[in-house]
Scaffold this motif. Sequence first.
Motif, PDB file in Angstrom:
ATOM      1  N   LYS A 132       0.715  -1.419  -0.006  1.00 40.19           N
ATOM      2  CA  LYS A 132       0.105  -0.071  -0.101  1.00 40.19           C
ATOM      3  C   LYS A 132       0.940   1.235   0.098  1.00 40.19           C
ATOM      4  CE  LYS A 132      -4.089  -2.169   0.028  1.00 40.19           C
ATOM      5  NZ  LYS A 132      -4.754  -2.428  -1.345  1.00 40.19           N
ATOM      6  N   LYS A 133       2.206   1.178   0.144  1.00 37.91           N
ATOM      7  CA  LYS A 133       3.022   2.397   0.400  1.00 37.91           C
ATOM      8  C   LYS A 133       3.461   2.661  -0.992  1.00 37.91           C
ATOM      9  CE  LYS A 133       6.115   0.363   3.024  1.00 37.91           C
ATOM     10  NZ  LYS A 133       7.529   0.282   3.687  1.00 37.91           N
ATOM     11  N   MET A 134       3.221   1.856  -2.159  1.00 39.04           N
ATOM     12  CA  MET A 134       3.575   1.774  -3.437  1.00 39.04           C
ATOM     13  C   MET A 134       3.338   3.202  -4.170  1.00 39.04           C
ATOM     14  SD  MET A 134       5.901   0.690  -5.669  1.00 39.04           S
ATOM     15  CE  MET A 134       6.178  -0.945  -5.958  1.00 39.04           C
ATOM     16  N   PHE A 135       2.129   3.636  -4.174  1.00 41.90           N
ATOM     17  CA  PHE A 135       1.616   4.759  -4.792  1.00 41.90           C
ATOM     18  C   PHE A 135       2.329   6.068  -4.252  1.00 41.90           C
ATOM     19  CE2 PHE A 135      -2.684   3.544  -6.744  1.00 41.90           C
ATOM     20  CZ  PHE A 135      -2.085   2.373  -7.547  1.00 41.90           C
ATOM     21  N   VAL A 138       6.387   5.958  -5.430  1.00 40.78           N
ATOM     22  CA  VAL A 138       6.560   6.516  -6.399  1.00 40.78           C
ATOM     23  C   VAL A 138       6.288   8.093  -7.151  1.00 40.78           C
ATOM     24  CG1 VAL A 138       6.595   4.094  -7.815  1.00 40.78           C
ATOM     25  CG2 VAL A 138       4.264   5.410  -7.750  1.00 40.78           C
ATOM     26  N   ALA A 139       5.219   8.420  -6.291  1.00 42.23           N
ATOM     27  CA  ALA A 139       4.719   9.827  -6.392  1.00 42.23           C
ATOM     28  C   ALA A 139       5.900  10.630  -5.917  1.00 42.23           C
ATOM     29  CB  ALA A 139       3.501  10.014  -5.696  1.00 42.23           C
ATOM     30  N   ASN A 140       6.535  10.268  -4.770  1.00 42.85           N
ATOM     31  CA  ASN A 140       7.658  10.897  -4.082  1.00 42.85           C
ATOM     32  C   ASN A 140       8.816  10.949  -4.882  1.00 42.85           C
ATOM     33  OD1 ASN A 140       6.020  11.932  -1.959  1.00 42.85           O
ATOM     34  ND2 ASN A 140       6.793  10.054  -0.648  1.00 42.85           N
ATOM     35  N   LEU A 181      -3.291   8.020  -8.383  1.00 39.62           N
ATOM     36  CA  LEU A 181      -1.938   8.125  -8.557  1.00 39.62           C
ATOM     37  C   LEU A 181      -1.937   9.653  -8.990  1.00 39.62           C
ATOM     38  CD1 LEU A 181      -0.797   5.045 -10.540  1.00 39.62           C
ATOM     39  CD2 LEU A 181       0.238   5.966  -8.495  1.00 39.62           C
ATOM     40  N   ARG A 182      -2.883  10.293  -9.839  1.00 32.49           N
ATOM     41  CA  ARG A 182      -2.965  11.648 -10.282  1.00 32.49           C
ATOM     42  C   ARG A 182      -3.085  12.615  -9.135  1.00 32.49           C
ATOM     43  NH1 ARG A 182      -6.006  10.602 -15.992  1.00 32.49           N
ATOM     44  NH2 ARG A 182      -4.078  10.580 -17.142  1.00 32.49           N
ATOM     45  N   ASP A 183      -4.064  12.212  -8.159  1.00 29.89           N
ATOM     46  CA  ASP A 183      -4.417  13.000  -6.864  1.00 29.89           C
ATOM     47  C   ASP A 183      -2.951  12.988  -6.001  1.00 29.89           C
ATOM     48  OD1 ASP A 183      -6.947  13.104  -7.592  1.00 29.89           O
ATOM     49  OD2 ASP A 183      -7.686  11.714  -6.234  1.00 29.89           O
ATOM     50  N   ASN A 184      -1.945  12.182  -6.332  1.00 29.69           N
ATOM     51  CA  ASN A 184      -0.642  12.079  -5.423  1.00 29.69           C
ATOM     52  C   ASN A 184       0.476  12.809  -6.323  1.00 29.69           C
ATOM     53  OD1 ASN A 184      -1.918  10.534  -3.321  1.00 29.69           O
ATOM     54  ND2 ASN A 184      -0.425   8.650  -3.748  1.00 29.69           N
ATOM     55  N   GLY A 185      -0.164  13.309  -7.440  1.00 35.58           N
ATOM     56  CA  GLY A 185       1.067  14.229  -8.249  1.00 35.58           C
ATOM     57  C   GLY A 185       1.709  13.478  -9.089  1.00 35.58           C
ATOM     58  N   LEU A 186       1.400  12.334  -9.667  1.00 32.34           N
ATOM     59  CA  LEU A 186       2.264  11.530 -10.428  1.00 32.34           C
ATOM     60  C   LEU A 186       1.613  11.570 -11.984  1.00 32.34           C
ATOM     61  CD1 LEU A 186       4.635   9.650 -10.828  1.00 32.34           C
ATOM     62  CD2 LEU A 186       3.335   7.598 -10.390  1.00 32.34           C
TER      63      LEU A 186
END
Length: 282
Positions: A132-135, A138-140, A181-186
Motif C-alpha cells: 500500500k506504500k507503493m503509490f 512512486v509519487a515522491n 496516482l494523479r491525486d498524488n501528483g504522478l
Amino acid sequence: MSQSFSKYINVNGRLLDLSYPQVMGILNVTPDSFYARCRAETEIAITNRARQILEEGASIIDIGAYSSRPNAEHISAEEELNRLRPALKILNKNHPDAIISVDTFRADVAEVCVKEYGVAIINDIAGGEMDKKMFDTVANLQVPYIMMHMQGTPQDMQLTPHYNNILKDTFLYFAEKVQKLRDNGLNDIILDPGFGFGKTLDHNYELLSHLEEFSIFELPLLVGVSRKSMITKLLGITSDEALNGTTILNTIALEKGADILRVHDVKEAVQVVKIVEKCRNK
C-alpha cells in the motif's frame, strides 16, 4: 493507431518518445522465471544479457528479481534486493546511459533502486495491491510507473480467475488507481493489462481483442505476452516453441495501440515494430 494525447515519459531527465513503439527487454536475475533463456544470475550472464538486449534494439532493460510465474516461490524483500544490487551495479558500470526499469511490487525495493542506482522506471505487477506504500513512494520519487492489472497474487492468481466482465472490471480497476496516482501528483503512468496474471485463456484473448479500447485512459500502454501460456496452451507447445506465436500477438497488440512491448526476444520484436510502423505510415 494514432492518439492525440502525449506519448512522452520522463526518464531520468530525458524524454522518451512512445509515439514510436518501444521495446523493453527482459533480464531476470532469478533462478525460477518461466523462460530459462532470459535468466541471468552470474556477472558474465548479466553482462551478456544486458548487452544483447541493447544491441538488438531495445530502449529499456526491465530487470526482475522476484519470479511472478504462477505458483512462484515467495521471497523476502531482503532476498530480492540481494539479487538486484549486484545486477544494477553491473548495468550502471557497463551501460550508464541505459534506461533501466525494475520489476517489483515492493515500495522499499523501488525506493532503493531509484535512489541508489538511478533506476528510471518502476514496473509493478500488483498495481499497488501488494504494498500500500507503493503509490506514495512512486509519487515522491517522480518516476514513470507501470501499473499492471492482476487478480490475486503470483501464488494464487491462476487457481480460480473470475470476472463479471473482464473488460469492465479491468477498466474500473485502472480508473480508480489512475485517479489515486494523479491525486498524488504522478503524471507518468503506463498501463499494463496483465496478460496471464489472474486470467483464463479466454480472458486473455478477450482483453487482447478489445485492446484498442484502453485508449480511453489517454495513457501509454504496455503489452507483455512474450512466450506466455496464452500462446502455449492454445497451440499445445512449450515456451521454447512460442516465438512465432509471440510475434503474431505483438503484431496484433501494436495494431491495437500498444506503445511498449515487453519481450524476451528483442530482435524479433524490433523487427515487428519496424514493419508495423512502415505499413502504418504509408
